[in-house]
Write a protein that holds these residues in place. Structure first.
Motif, mmCIF file in Angstrom:
data_model
loop_
_atom_site.group_PDB
_atom_site.id
_atom_site.type_symbol
_atom_site.label_atom_id
_atom_site.label_comp_id
_atom_site.label_asym_id
_atom_site.label_seq_id
_atom_site.Cartn_x
_atom_site.Cartn_y
_atom_site.Cartn_z
ATOM 1 N N ARG A 44 0.758 -1.095 -0.035
ATOM 2 C CA ARG A 44 0.035 -0.057 -0.036
ATOM 3 C C ARG A 44 0.878 1.108 0.077
ATOM 4 O O ARG A 44 1.860 1.185 0.783
ATOM 5 N N GLU A 45 0.401 2.227 -0.805
ATOM 6 C CA GLU A 45 1.078 3.314 -0.811
ATOM 7 C C GLU A 45 0.585 4.696 -0.815
ATOM 8 O O GLU A 45 -0.855 4.800 -1.140
ATOM 9 N N LEU A 46 0.943 5.803 -0.230
ATOM 10 C CA LEU A 46 0.330 6.831 -0.085
ATOM 11 C C LEU A 46 0.132 7.677 -1.443
ATOM 12 O O LEU A 46 1.063 7.765 -2.052
ATOM 13 N N VAL A 47 -1.127 8.145 -1.592
ATOM 14 C CA VAL A 47 -1.233 8.677 -2.879
ATOM 15 C C VAL A 47 -1.209 10.333 -2.987
ATOM 16 O O VAL A 47 -0.709 11.080 -3.502
ATOM 17 N N ALA A 48 -2.002 10.788 -1.770
ATOM 18 C CA ALA A 48 -2.068 12.283 -1.486
ATOM 19 C C ALA A 48 -2.786 12.354 -0.020
ATOM 20 O O ALA A 48 -3.380 11.418 0.544
ATOM 21 N N ALA A 49 -2.452 13.619 0.368
ATOM 22 C CA ALA A 49 -2.901 13.915 1.880
ATOM 23 C C ALA A 49 -3.111 15.083 1.806
ATOM 24 O O ALA A 49 -2.414 16.216 1.215
ATOM 25 N N ASN A 50 -4.026 15.838 2.727
ATOM 26 C CA ASN A 50 -4.131 16.983 2.954
ATOM 27 C C ASN A 50 -4.496 17.449 4.516
ATOM 28 O O ASN A 50 -4.859 16.406 5.170
ATOM 29 N N SER A 51 -4.044 18.675 4.740
ATOM 30 C CA SER A 51 -4.415 18.876 6.361
ATOM 31 C C SER A 51 -5.655 19.370 6.629
ATOM 32 O O SER A 51 -6.428 19.438 5.725
ATOM 33 N N THR A 52 -6.050 19.537 7.857
ATOM 34 C CA THR A 52 -7.328 20.104 8.151
ATOM 35 C C THR A 52 -8.020 21.120 7.296
ATOM 36 O O THR A 52 -9.149 20.951 7.168
ATOM 37 N N THR A 53 -7.260 22.070 7.029
ATOM 38 C CA THR A 53 -7.877 23.122 6.254
ATOM 39 C C THR A 53 -7.556 23.093 4.557
ATOM 40 O O THR A 53 -7.440 24.082 4.152
ATOM 41 N N ALA A 54 -6.596 22.141 4.441
ATOM 42 C CA ALA A 54 -6.121 21.940 2.910
ATOM 43 C C ALA A 54 -5.061 22.658 2.682
ATOM 44 O O ALA A 54 -4.821 22.801 1.344
#
Length: 115
Positions: A44-54
């Protein structure tokens, strides 16, 4: 905590899909959110992430410029817009809580890119 992904399917190379992840059972607006994927026989690999307020985002090099993560805190939903899809994007896509530490996961949605 419940995370439910939707929007996967079969798409031709060069096509687009928009994945959604509906969250419940926690205060969505206080958590970063992430998308991962796992292809057959691969980790499994990370594709994308964002913070609480992006205001902070990160992407795998393989999807930069093609995928966009976004969120709607009013709808408790995180999205993954996927454009210019390639056969190598074929995988089960999962959403998860957190920007760097991921404690809860959805069940996944299959994305297949094939002609």
């Amino acid at each position: 905590v419940q995370l439910v992904e939707s929007g996967g399917g079969l798409v031709q190379p060069g096509g687009s899909l928009r994945l959604s992840c509906a969250a419940s059972g926690f205060t969505f607006s206080t958590y970063g959110m992430s998308w991962f994927r796992q292809a057959p026989g691969k980790e499994r690999e990370l594709v994308a992430a964002n913070s609480t307020t992006a205001d902070a985002t990160k992407y795998a090099d393989s999807v930069k410029g093609r995928f966009t993560i976004s969120r709607d805190n009013a709808k408790n939903t995180v999205y993954l817009e996927m454009n210019s899809l390639k056969p190598e994007d074929t995988a089960v896509y999962y959403c998860a809580t957190g920007f760097s530490v991921h404690k809860a996961w959805g069940q996944g949605t299959q994305v297949t890119v094939s002609s």
